[in-house]
Write an enzyme that holds these catalytic residues in place. Structure first.
Site, PDB file in Angstrom:
ATOM      1  N   HIS A  39       0.863  -1.084  -0.172  1.00 56.10           N
ATOM      2  CA  HIS A  39       0.086  -0.099  -0.091  1.00 56.10           C
ATOM      3  C   HIS A  39       0.858   1.290   0.011  1.00 56.10           C
ATOM      4  O   HIS A  39       1.717   1.197   0.835  1.00 56.10           O
ATOM      5  CB  HIS A  39      -0.945  -0.115   1.202  1.00 56.10           C
ATOM      6  CG  HIS A  39      -1.817   1.101   1.244  1.00 56.10           C
ATOM      7  ND1 HIS A  39      -2.642   1.640   0.627  1.00 56.10           N
ATOM      8  CD2 HIS A  39      -1.643   2.242   2.300  1.00 56.10           C
ATOM      9  CE1 HIS A  39      -3.241   2.804   0.996  1.00 56.10           C
ATOM     10  NE2 HIS A  39      -2.648   3.154   2.154  1.00 56.10           N
TER      11      HIS A  39
ATOM     12  N   SER B 147      -2.823   5.400   5.957  1.00 54.37           N
ATOM     13  CA  SER B 147      -3.840   6.111   5.176  1.00 54.37           C
ATOM     14  C   SER B 147      -4.354   7.544   5.585  1.00 54.37           C
ATOM     15  O   SER B 147      -4.115   7.662   7.039  1.00 54.37           O
ATOM     16  CB  SER B 147      -5.088   5.150   5.216  1.00 54.37           C
ATOM     17  OG  SER B 147      -6.157   5.724   4.627  1.00 54.37           O
ATOM     18  N   GLY B 148      -4.068   8.349   4.626  1.00 56.07           N
ATOM     19  CA  GLY B 148      -4.853   9.955   5.121  1.00 56.07           C
ATOM     20  C   GLY B 148      -3.644  10.615   5.346  1.00 56.07           C
ATOM     21  O   GLY B 148      -3.857  12.286   5.748  1.00 56.07           O
TER      22      GLY B 148
ATOM     23  N   GLY C 135      -1.210  11.930   3.383  1.00 56.28           N
ATOM     24  CA  GLY C 135      -1.070  12.743   2.037  1.00 56.28           C
ATOM     25  C   GLY C 135      -0.174  12.164   0.981  1.00 56.28           C
ATOM     26  O   GLY C 135       0.524  13.015   0.327  1.00 56.28           O
ATOM     27  N   LYS C 136      -0.018  10.669   0.851  1.00 60.86           N
ATOM     28  CA  LYS C 136       0.683  10.219  -0.137  1.00 60.86           C
ATOM     29  C   LYS C 136       0.216  10.653  -1.361  1.00 60.86           C
ATOM     30  O   LYS C 136       1.129  11.132  -2.269  1.00 60.86           O
ATOM     31  CB  LYS C 136       0.857   8.732   0.028  1.00 60.86           C
ATOM     32  CG  LYS C 136       1.248   8.263   1.317  1.00 60.86           C
ATOM     33  CD  LYS C 136       1.381   6.606   1.415  1.00 60.86           C
ATOM     34  CE  LYS C 136       0.169   6.099   1.207  1.00 60.86           C
ATOM     35  NZ  LYS C 136      -0.825   6.333   2.434  1.00 60.86           N
TER      36      LYS C 136
ATOM     37  N   ASP D 264      -2.162   3.948  -4.548  1.00 62.27           N
ATOM     38  CA  ASP D 264      -2.758   3.272  -3.757  1.00 62.27           C
ATOM     39  C   ASP D 264      -2.022   1.597  -3.430  1.00 62.27           C
ATOM     40  O   ASP D 264      -1.713   1.255  -2.314  1.00 62.27           O
ATOM     41  CB  ASP D 264      -4.134   3.017  -4.191  1.00 62.27           C
ATOM     42  CG  ASP D 264      -4.994   2.455  -3.033  1.00 62.27           C
ATOM     43  OD1 ASP D 264      -4.906   2.969  -1.924  1.00 62.27           O
ATOM     44  OD2 ASP D 264      -5.588   1.461  -3.335  1.00 62.27           O
TER      45      ASP D 264
ATOM     46  N   ARG E 142      18.744  15.027  11.563  1.00 61.83           N
ATOM     47  CA  ARG E 142      18.781  15.937  11.104  1.00 61.83           C
ATOM     48  C   ARG E 142      19.937  16.392  10.157  1.00 61.83           C
ATOM     49  O   ARG E 142      20.372  17.302   9.674  1.00 61.83           O
ATOM     50  CB  ARG E 142      18.799  17.133  12.237  1.00 61.83           C
ATOM     51  CG  ARG E 142      17.628  17.192  12.854  1.00 61.83           C
ATOM     52  CD  ARG E 142      17.504  18.269  14.144  1.00 61.83           C
ATOM     53  NE  ARG E 142      17.646  19.559  13.514  1.00 61.83           N
ATOM     54  CZ  ARG E 142      17.675  20.713  14.354  1.00 61.83           C
ATOM     55  NH1 ARG E 142      17.639  20.769  15.697  1.00 61.83           N
ATOM     56  NH2 ARG E 142      17.836  21.868  13.788  1.00 61.83           N
TER      57      ARG E 142
END
Length: 309
Positions: A143, A160-161, A163-164, A182, A248
Site C-alpha cells: 500500500h 492512510s490519510g 498525504g501520499k 494506492d 537532522r
C-alpha cells in the site's frame, strides 16, 4: 529455474512477434511458461537426454539445424521424437530458417508449441530471458504511491490519510511522473533490483479525499505517467511526533528491506506548512548524489573538523 508464477504463451508470442507454426488445441491456461531460463537442445539432438528441463523454452538455431540435416532420416526421426517427447514449454526456430516437415510432424505428435523468429538466436534469447525475468519475478503488493522524480524511482509509504496521493499530484504538476497510486506491485527482477508498477485495473488512477477518483493521464497528459520504474528509494511519511527525535544530519544510511533487497530509505515527518513535494525532490537528488559517492553531511562534518567519515 521454475517459478510459482506463469505467463501465457500467447502473450509471449505477441510481445516478441513470433510466427506460429503450430499450437496445440488446448485451453489458454494450459499453454503457459513457468521457467525464466531458456536453452538450446544441441545435446538432446546428439542423443544426450540427462538434465533436460521440460519447463524451458528451447531455441533451435543454425548450428542445431545444420547438425540435424547431416543425420540420416532414421536418426533425425529418432532424435526429434526424443526431443519433443519431453514436451518442452515451446520450441522456437530462429534466423528465419526453413522448418523441416519432420520437425512439424513431431511437434504435432507430442503437442509442443512450435514458433519461428527472424532474429539472431543469441539476441532473441537475451530478449526473452529479460522479459521472463520480469513477468515471472517474485512479487508483493504494498500500500503506497510510486513516482519517478528526476529519474529516481521513489516508493512513498505511510498510513492512510497521511498525504501520499496529494504529494504525488503535486509532484506530477511539477513535471514528474506517476507510476502507481494506492497499490504498488513490486517485482524482484534480479538479486539487486526491484521494479514497481501499478496493477492493470487501477493504472493511472489517483484517489483524492474530498474529490474522488481522477485519471492522472487524462488530466495531466501522457507525459505524466509511466508504466514501470526501478525502486531507488523508499520515503516513509508519518505524522509529526513532537516526542520523537528525527534525523537532522543524514550521516547514517537507512534501509528498508523488501523481498530480501535493502533499499535506501528515509522518514519524513508531516505537519502543516511542510512542502512534501519539494522535500521529496531534494531527497531524490540527494540519493542520486550518494550513489555517485558524495554525501553532503559527511563533507560538512569534515569541514567542521569533526572527524573523518
Amino acid at each position: 529455474m521454475g517459478s510459482k508464477y506463469s505467463v501465457q504463451l500467447d502473450k509471449v508470442i505477441k510481445a516478441h512477434s513470433f510466427e506460429v507454426i503450430y499450437l496445440p488445441d488446448k485451453p489458454a491456461e494450459e499453454l503457459v511458461i513457468r521457467s525464466q531460463d531458456v536453452t538450446r537442445p544441441g545435446l538432446m539432438f546428439a542423443g544426450y537426454e540427462k538434465h533436460f528441463d521440460r519447463e524451458r523454452v528451447e531455441f533451435i538455431g543454425l548450428a542445431e539445424m545444420d547438425y540435424l540435416r547431416e543425420l540420416d532420416e532414421a536418426t533425425q526421426r529418432e532424435r526429434l521424437d526424443l526431443f519433443f517427447s519431453y514436451k518442452p514449454a515451446a520450441a522456437v526456430i530462429t534466423r528465419g530458417i526453413e522448418i523441416p516437415e519432420l520437425m512439424v510432424e513431431y511437434a504435432r505428435k507430442h503437442e509442443v508449441p512450435l514458433l519461428k523468429s527472424n532474429e539472431v538466436t543469441s539476441q532473441i534469447m537475451a530478449t526473452l530471458i529479460s522479459y521472463l525475468g520480469t513477468e515471472l519475478a517474485e512479487r508483493i503488493t504494498r500500500h503506497g504511491v510510486m513516482v519517478e522524480v528526476y529519474g529516481e524511482g521513489i516508493l512513498i509509504l505511510g498510513d492512510s490519510g497521511v498525504g501520499k496521493s496529494e504529494t504525488a499530484v503535486e509532484l506530477i504538476k511539477r513535471g514528474h511522473r506517476l507510476i502507481a497510486d494506492d497499490a504498488v506491485e513490486i517485482k524482484r527482477v534480479s538479486s539487486k533490483t526491484l521494479v514497481g508498477s501499478a496493477p492493470d485495473n487501477i493504472r493511472h488512477f489517483i484517489e483524492l479525499r474530498g474529490i474522488g477518483i481522477v485519471n492522472a493521464r487524462n488530466i495531466f497528459g501522457v507525459g505524466s505517467v509511466k508504466l514501470t520504474e526501478k525502486i531507488d528509494m523508499v520515503i516513509q511519511l508519518e505524522h509529526w511526533d513532537s516526542e520523537k527525535v528525527y534525523d537532522r544530519l543524514g550521516l547514517e544510511d537507512e534501509y528498508t528491506e523488501i523481498l530480501g533487497i535493502n533499499i535506501p530509505s528515509t522518514t519524513v515527518p508531516v505537519k502543516p506548512g511542510r512542502n512534501l513535494a519539494i522535500i521529496i525532490e531534494i531527497a531524490a537528488m540527494n540519493n542520486r548524489q550518494k550513489k555517485l559517492g558524495y554525501n553532503a553531511a559527511k563533507e560538512l562534518m569534515q569541514q567542521l573538523g569533526m572527524g573523518e567519515f
